[in-house]
Scaffold this motif. Structure first.
Motif, PDB file in Angstrom:
ATOM      1  N   THR A 141       0.860  -1.284  -0.204  1.00  0.00           N
ATOM      2  CA  THR A 141      -0.122  -0.102   0.043  1.00  0.00           C
ATOM      3  C   THR A 141       0.842   1.231  -0.007  1.00  0.00           C
ATOM      4  OG1 THR A 141      -1.866  -1.189   1.261  1.00  0.00           O
ATOM      5  CG2 THR A 141      -1.725   1.245   1.247  1.00  0.00           C
ATOM      6  N   ASN A 142       0.523   2.145  -1.076  1.00  0.00           N
ATOM      7  CA  ASN A 142       1.283   3.293  -1.074  1.00  0.00           C
ATOM      8  C   ASN A 142       0.586   4.689  -0.699  1.00  0.00           C
ATOM      9  OD1 ASN A 142       3.686   1.918  -2.003  1.00  0.00           O
ATOM     10  ND2 ASN A 142       3.626   2.740  -4.044  1.00  0.00           N
ATOM     11  N   ILE A 143       1.163   5.358  -0.018  1.00  0.00           N
ATOM     12  CA  ILE A 143       0.282   6.714   0.349  1.00  0.00           C
ATOM     13  C   ILE A 143       1.403   7.727  -0.173  1.00  0.00           C
ATOM     14  CG2 ILE A 143      -0.553   8.359   2.031  1.00  0.00           C
ATOM     15  CD1 ILE A 143      -0.879   5.752   3.925  1.00  0.00           C
ATOM     16  N   PHE A 196       4.333  -1.824   8.643  1.00  0.00           N
ATOM     17  CA  PHE A 196       4.057  -0.517   8.539  1.00  0.00           C
ATOM     18  C   PHE A 196       5.187   0.433   8.485  1.00  0.00           C
ATOM     19  CE2 PHE A 196       0.245  -2.608  10.812  1.00  0.00           C
ATOM     20  CZ  PHE A 196      -0.820  -1.702  10.384  1.00  0.00           C
ATOM     21  N   THR A 197       5.213   1.218   7.562  1.00  0.00           N
ATOM     22  CA  THR A 197       6.216   2.170   7.328  1.00  0.00           C
ATOM     23  C   THR A 197       5.998   3.706   7.130  1.00  0.00           C
ATOM     24  OG1 THR A 197       6.195   2.093   5.071  1.00  0.00           O
ATOM     25  CG2 THR A 197       7.636   0.207   6.193  1.00  0.00           C
ATOM     26  N   LYS A 198       6.875   4.448   7.099  1.00  0.00           N
ATOM     27  CA  LYS A 198       6.857   6.081   7.080  1.00  0.00           C
ATOM     28  C   LYS A 198       5.865   6.635   8.084  1.00  0.00           C
ATOM     29  CE  LYS A 198       8.957   6.403   3.266  1.00  0.00           C
ATOM     30  NZ  LYS A 198      10.166   7.067   3.344  1.00  0.00           N
ATOM     31  N   ASP A 199       4.844   7.283   7.952  1.00  0.00           N
ATOM     32  CA  ASP A 199       3.934   8.007   9.233  1.00  0.00           C
ATOM     33  C   ASP A 199       3.676   6.672   9.920  1.00  0.00           C
ATOM     34  OD1 ASP A 199       4.718  10.289   7.755  1.00  0.00           O
ATOM     35  OD2 ASP A 199       2.827  10.497   7.064  1.00  0.00           O
ATOM     36  N   TYR A 200       3.551   5.446   9.662  1.00  0.00           N
ATOM     37  CA  TYR A 200       2.928   4.402  10.498  1.00  0.00           C
ATOM     38  C   TYR A 200       3.967   3.409  11.041  1.00  0.00           C
ATOM     39  CZ  TYR A 200      -1.041   6.702   8.107  1.00  0.00           C
ATOM     40  OH  TYR A 200      -2.008   7.436   7.912  1.00  0.00           O
ATOM     41  N   SER A 201       5.102   3.875  10.566  1.00  0.00           N
ATOM     42  CA  SER A 201       6.106   2.740  11.306  1.00  0.00           C
ATOM     43  C   SER A 201       6.341   2.432  12.725  1.00  0.00           C
ATOM     44  CB  SER A 201       7.536   3.365  10.847  1.00  0.00           C
ATOM     45  OG  SER A 201       7.922   4.657  11.502  1.00  0.00           O
TER      46      SER A 201
END
Length: 223
Positions: A141-143, A196-201
């Motif tokens: 999933t990409n945001i 989970f990565t980025k803002d949800y890492s």
């Protein structure tokens, strides 16, 4: 003559501005919302309490046991409503209901609005892609074009036929909606990994309790 020329130029500018303006958002139909011929992935998990705390609505008190689930659905079939892909993050409540913690919905803004309407929650526009090669499953999933969520595993081909399930999602203490799934078959997903990565890492899973993949699935959102 000069006045006529000026009038023509003003009309042409006006037409150009109108043509370039975005179309107004279309109104959404009332539920039920039905999506067909999709692939569904579910995972029951034990959330790390500290890592998910800030995403939990204020009206929910977390117990030491913070069981919940992740539900992923993708379909490119545009009938009867629209193509859609989503990742929904749940927390299990003591009354056998679920609470929506967050959602990543795509592939476009209208798809996002559909789930926002029935859940009465602000959700995140995202795009998900499923890869299935030799019984290996990977969903990304990409945001904003950046990888934010991934779930992967291997399909156990010892599957069950004709599987139905229904969940009740609590909006508030007096209002709920339901999600019903009907699938041709369901298979266990083994060796499952969730990231989970980025803002949800910061979100962590203590333990994956079980995971499954459902084929040729019809999903219905209704009150």
């Amino acid at each position: 003559m000069n006045n006529l020329l000026l009038h023509i130029i003003l009309i042409m500018i006006s037409l150009k501005i109108s043509a370039g303006a975005p179309a107004p958002s279309t109104s959404l139909p009332e539920p039920p919302y039905v999506f067909e011929k999709g692939t569904l992935i579910t995972a029951e998990v034990d959330w790390n309490k500290d890592s998910i705390q800030k995403f939990i609505p204020n009206d929910i008190e977390l117990d030491e046991a913070t069981n919940g689930s992740i539900e992923v659905f993708l379909t490119k079939h545009e009938k009867p409503l629209a193509k859609i892909n989503y990742v929904l993050i749940w927390l299990n409540l003591n009354n056998n209901h679920k609470k929506l913690v967050m959602g990543f919905i795509g592939p476009n803004y209208d798809s996002n609005r559909i789930i926002e309407k029935i859940s009465e929650r602000k959700l995140t526009l995202a795009k998900s892609r499923l890869m299935l090669i030799n019984e290996k499953v990977s969903l990304r999933t990409n945001i904003n074009n950046k990888l934010s969520f991934n779930i992967s595993g291997t399909i156990n081909t010892n599957c069950k036929k004709n599987y139905n399930k229904s969940d009740v999602i609590e909006i508030n203490k007096s209002k709920t909606f339901s999600i019903t799934h009907k699938s041709d078959s369901v298979c266990d997903l083994e060796g499952t990994n969730i990231m989970f990565t980025k803002d949800y890492s910061g979100i962590k899973v203590n333990k994956i309790l079980n995971a499954s993949i459902f084929k040729n699935t019809k999903v219905t959102f209704s009150y």
